[in-house]
Design a protein around this motif. Structure first.
Motif, PDB file in Angstrom:
ATOM      1  N   UNK A   3      -6.376 -12.284  40.400  1.00  0.00           N
ATOM      2  CA  UNK A   3      -6.805 -13.403  39.568  1.00  0.00           C
ATOM      3  C   UNK A   3      -7.198 -12.933  38.169  1.00  0.00           C
ATOM      4  N   UNK A   4      -7.995 -11.873  38.070  1.00  0.00           N
ATOM      5  CA  UNK A   4      -8.405 -11.367  36.760  1.00  0.00           C
ATOM      6  C   UNK A   4      -7.201 -10.940  35.940  1.00  0.00           C
ATOM      7  N   UNK A   5      -6.240 -10.282  36.587  1.00  0.00           N
ATOM      8  CA  UNK A   5      -5.038  -9.853  35.878  1.00  0.00           C
ATOM      9  C   UNK A   5      -4.215 -11.053  35.422  1.00  0.00           C
ATOM     10  N   UNK A   6      -4.168 -12.095  36.248  1.00  0.00           N
ATOM     11  CA  UNK A   6      -3.400 -13.281  35.866  1.00  0.00           C
ATOM     12  C   UNK A   6      -4.054 -13.996  34.685  1.00  0.00           C
ATOM     13  N   UNK A   7      -5.384 -14.052  34.676  1.00  0.00           N
ATOM     14  CA  UNK A   7      -6.086 -14.638  33.525  1.00  0.00           C
ATOM     15  C   UNK A   7      -5.764 -13.844  32.259  1.00  0.00           C
TER      16      UNK A   7
ATOM     17  N   UNK B 196      -2.653 -12.998  27.087  1.00  0.00           N
ATOM     18  CA  UNK B 196      -1.739 -12.155  26.316  1.00  0.00           C
ATOM     19  C   UNK B 196      -0.386 -12.816  26.100  1.00  0.00           C
ATOM     20  N   UNK B 197       0.048 -13.661  27.045  1.00  0.00           N
ATOM     21  CA  UNK B 197       1.333 -14.331  26.911  1.00  0.00           C
ATOM     22  C   UNK B 197       2.457 -13.559  27.574  1.00  0.00           C
TER      23      UNK B 197
ATOM     24  N   UNK C  31      -3.825 -18.408  26.201  1.00  0.00           N
ATOM     25  CA  UNK C  31      -5.244 -18.594  26.515  1.00  0.00           C
ATOM     26  C   UNK C  31      -5.495 -19.929  27.189  1.00  0.00           C
ATOM     27  N   UNK C  32      -6.751 -20.402  27.091  1.00  0.00           N
ATOM     28  CA  UNK C  32      -7.132 -21.653  27.739  1.00  0.00           C
ATOM     29  C   UNK C  32      -6.748 -22.835  26.849  1.00  0.00           C
ATOM     30  N   UNK C  33      -5.467 -23.018  26.620  1.00  0.00           N
ATOM     31  CA  UNK C  33      -4.975 -24.109  25.793  1.00  0.00           C
ATOM     32  C   UNK C  33      -4.556 -25.275  26.677  1.00  0.00           C
ATOM     33  N   UNK C  34      -4.338 -26.437  26.034  1.00  0.00           N
ATOM     34  CA  UNK C  34      -3.861 -27.597  26.779  1.00  0.00           C
ATOM     35  C   UNK C  34      -2.511 -27.309  27.432  1.00  0.00           C
TER      36      UNK C  34
ATOM     37  N   UNK D 280     -15.696 -18.650  27.450  1.00  0.00           N
ATOM     38  CA  UNK D 280     -14.314 -18.462  27.021  1.00  0.00           C
ATOM     39  C   UNK D 280     -13.604 -19.788  26.814  1.00  0.00           C
ATOM     40  N   UNK D 281     -13.928 -20.770  27.644  1.00  0.00           N
ATOM     41  CA  UNK D 281     -13.227 -22.052  27.589  1.00  0.00           C
ATOM     42  C   UNK D 281     -13.743 -22.929  26.462  1.00  0.00           C
ATOM     43  N   UNK D 282     -15.060 -23.066  26.350  1.00  0.00           N
ATOM     44  CA  UNK D 282     -15.650 -24.003  25.401  1.00  0.00           C
ATOM     45  C   UNK D 282     -16.246 -23.317  24.176  1.00  0.00           C
ATOM     46  N   UNK D 283     -16.118 -21.986  24.097  1.00  0.00           N
ATOM     47  CA  UNK D 283     -16.619 -21.214  22.949  1.00  0.00           C
ATOM     48  C   UNK D 283     -18.109 -21.420  22.721  1.00  0.00           C
TER      49      UNK D 283
END
Length: 729
Positions: free
Chosen positions: A13-17, A22-23, A150-153, A392-395
């Motif tokens: 999970x951490x690696x997938x995040x 990174x893309x 990242x945590x984009x729409x 990370x999500x909401x800064x």
């Protein structure tokens, strides 16, 4: 290895995040590097029998799987981006309303006469009526959701299996054909919709919206303001169907069946079926699937007369979800659910035992203290472990998160239990009062939760903005500390030291970030569509220039994040309509010492907030506001010019003509425009517009950026006249 599934699942999970951040371009190279490092560890005798080869292998597989599978999820949307297409497909769910629009997820099987297989989030006109399983044919405009890595729409929708967004051309021919016979998926979606209607039938609109959000993760009935309040106080994890929900369902079924003298194994089997049904009703969203798998493993242990290991069960559930979807790591609901559950498993019982030991010598009240300690330990554990995800999500980091969890945990749990029971009674016995004994206290609890959340969200500095770069570095430092602990051999003193170091690093980073923001004038152009809504802040003081746009939420988020309690002043371009309505909403939460607006009849919404305004100053052609000695804002002929220590910023709403402005105003350092204005020669231009309006306004301008649905754009000016442009996505 004591807990192999925990190690593999958590690492994967951490690696997938990390891969999501990174893309796809970096995923394959990183996978190769990790594979090489795994080979190195296998060659070293000391590392060969440790956890490192397994962890590196799992991380390599996660990056490699993301590189291989992610393009297949996003490719259909990228191929059709910004195009019109004739599609046919099936409603995955009944159309629902959100932010005054109607949406539906559609499984597309044909595009322009060619077979296809992907999902879109479709915006629908009011005339389109359908339900889950119905067939749709029509012409749509397809576009990609906003954001990149990242945590984009875009990545969030990808985690839900949605490749693109689209809207239906209502003036083109379209058809909706009911599906006969209905499929199993259709019946499950109908059950979900019926459960939602049952909630709406027994509770008022606002309380029903909150219960549906907590019960099913359906936030369509929750106002943007309440959603923002939940985020501010650190309770967003309550809105994702997770362990709290599944545990409630399983425990209610087990308790009811055991009370009816059903054998324990039979009760566990029936409860397993109930959990599986609830997972289906929740549409198998990752957070629900994770918690459902854990509950099923626990109940399977009862059936097999064995006790499941919580960490192994959590790791296995997360691993299964990550294998099923390369974008599972982009689902914020899953990450919040996983983090809270991990915190409860690791910290809740030890912390409760430690607190109980402090009162072990007391002769009376031990049971009461234990109940208090249990709530405290649960709140602390969930808050600490969800904090990195929220940051990370909401800064931002909630300064009242612990208090909010303490106050809202029991009411939320009781609301879920009573609301679930009332909804099913209403579903089974419609038209009767059978659900009322449970619905009435559920309504009271919903009001209590709303009041707690709203009250805490108004606390100064309830939400503290943090640097994204710092949060990434902090998470990396925590992982390194954890790796060092594992390398040196796990021991309680070492782990305790690592935990304290992690907390100190976090607090130091947040404090230093706040200190670095001192004596900076921040001019935040809120992302509100086409219109001007600007917050000017400095050291906790604020001016608001304009309240245009479709919502005040971005503006209020900015004020809240800067620790603003009240406004030094508000300047409006108009005194009626949408801007007056928005201004009244802002003044309700942020009273103003001065309100400057065009002369004429004051809108009813503003008049209702008259008590929140110190002084009202109508103007005909010109006006002026100040913020301390460093900042002044002048208003002339519908435009405003801000001067901050010699740096000028011009604000031009729609309808302003350059020839009507003073000549000195036409060449500012920065220009903030709600529409293209010819004759303004600024060094840098910020366009406060919808994405569709940006194209023509950019022409001929060298340095330009736009809100365009991508987030607030901020100009930060130091006393030394150093200027920075930032975007809060």
């Amino acid at each position: 290895m004591r807990r192999p599934f925990a190690l593999v699942g958590f690492t994967y999970l951490l690696a997938q995040v990390a891969a999501v951040f990174l893309g796809t371009a970096w995923a394959l190279p990183v996978a190769c590097v990790l594979l090489f490092l795994m080979g190195v560890t296998l060659l070293l005798p000391r590392l060969r029998l440790s956890i490192f080869p397994v962890a590196l292998c799992a991380a390599s597989l996660a990056f490699g799987g993301f590189a291989a599978l992610a393009p297949a999820v996003t490719a259909p949307g990228e191929a059709l981006d910004n195009t019109d297409a004739a599609i046919s497909g099936t409603f995955v769910e009944a159309p629902y309303r959100s932010y005054d629009n109607r949406y539906c997820t559609v499984q597309v099987d044909n595009v322009d006469g060619k077979p296809a297989d992907f999902r879109i989030r479709l915006s629908l006109p009011e005339s389109v009526v359908g339900k889950a399983g119905d067939r749709l044919e029509g012409k749509v405009h397809v576009y990609l959701p906003r954001g990149g890595d990242g945590f984009s729409s875009r990545n969030y929708y990808a985690s839900q299996g949605i490749a693109a967004c689209a809207y239906l051309y209502s003036y083109e021919p379209y058809t909706v054909v009911p599906q006969e016979p209905a499929s199993f998926s259709h019946w499950m979606q109908e059950l979900r919709a019926s459960l939602g209607k049952a909630v709406e039938a027994i509770l008022p609109e606002e309380e029903a919206g909150l219960l549906k959000g907590i019960l099913m993760g359906d936030s369509s009935g929750i106002s943007p303001e309440l959603t923002a309040d939940f985020r501010t106080v650190g309770l967003s994890h309550v809105m994702s169907v997770s362990g709290l929900h599944m545990t409630t369902v399983a425990n209610l079924l087990l308790a009811s069946l055991l009370a009816l003298r059903v054998p324990r194994k039979g009760s566990a089997a029936i409860a397993s079926a109930g959990v599986l049904l609830f997972m289906v009703v929740a549409d198998f969203v990752p957070s629900a699937a994770r918690s459902g798998i854990m509950c099923l493993l626990y109940l399977a242990g009862t059936l097999l007369s064995r006790r499941a290991d919580s960490l192994n069960s959590l790791g296995l559930a997360v691993w299964v979800l990550c294998l099923a979807s390369p974008y599972a790591g982009a689902d914020v609901g899953l990450l919040l659910s996983y983090s809270a559950t991990l915190g409860l498993i690791l910290c809740s019982n030890p912390l409760t035992a430690w607190l109980d030991a402090r009162v072990s010598s007391f002769q009376y009240g031990k049971r009461l203290f234990h109940a208090v300690h249990l709530v405290l330990a649960t709140s602390v554990s969930a808050t600490l472990f969800t904090l990195p995800v929220i940051a990370l999500t909401f800064r931002s980091v909630s300064a009242v998160g612990l208090l909010a969890n303490l106050l809202a945990l029991w009411p939320t749990t009781l609301l879920l239990q009573l609301g679930l029971g009332a909804a099913f009674l209403q579903l089974l016995l419609p038209g009767t009062l059978a659900a009322m004994p449970l619905a009435i206290p559920a309504g009271w609890l919903a009001k209590l939760v709303k009041a707690i959340v709203h009250l805490l969200a108004q606390v100064p500095y309830a939400s503290l903005p943090v640097s994204m770069g710092f949060m990434l570095l902090w998470i990396a430092a925590v992982l390194i500390l954890l790796a060092v602990c594992v390398w040196m051999g796990p021991s309680k003193p070492l782990l305790r030291t690592a935990a304290w170091l992690s907390c100190i690093l976090l607090l130091a980073g947040i404090f230093s970030y706040q200190v670095s923001r001192r004596d900076i004038t921040r001019i935040a152009v809120a992302d509100v569509g086409s219109g001007l809504s600007v917050a000017v802040t400095r050291n906790g003081h604020a001016l608001v220039v304009g309240c245009e746009g479709y919502s005040t939420q971005s503006l209020e988020n900015e004020l809240q994040g800067r620790g603003v309690q009240s406004l030094d002043g508000m300047l409006l371009f108009t005194h009626f309509g949408e801007e007056a309505h928005n201004a009244a909403e802002v003044l309700e939460d942020y009273p103003a010492d001065r309100l400057v607006l065009p002369s004429g009849y004051m809108d009813d919404f503003l008049q209702a907030e008259a008590a929140e305004i110190g002084e009202t100053h109508p103007y005909r052609e010109a006006a002026k506001l100040t913020l301390g000695s460093a900042i002044s804002v002048e208003m002339v002929n519908g435009a405003a010019l801000l001067n901050a220590n010699g740096v000028t910023v011009l604000f031009c709403p729609a309808g302003v003509q350059a020839e009507n402005l003073p000549e000195a105003w036409r060449s500012p350092h920065f220009a903030v425009l709600a529409q293209d204005v010819e004759g303004i020669e600024a060094e840098y231009t910020v366009l406060s517009m919808d994405e569709s309006d940006v194209g023509d306004a950019v022409a001929g301008r060298q340095q330009v950026t736009a809100t365009a649905g991508l987030g607030t754009v901020a100009i930060e000016i130091t006393d030394g006249q150093t200027c920075r442009i930032r975007r809060d996505a």
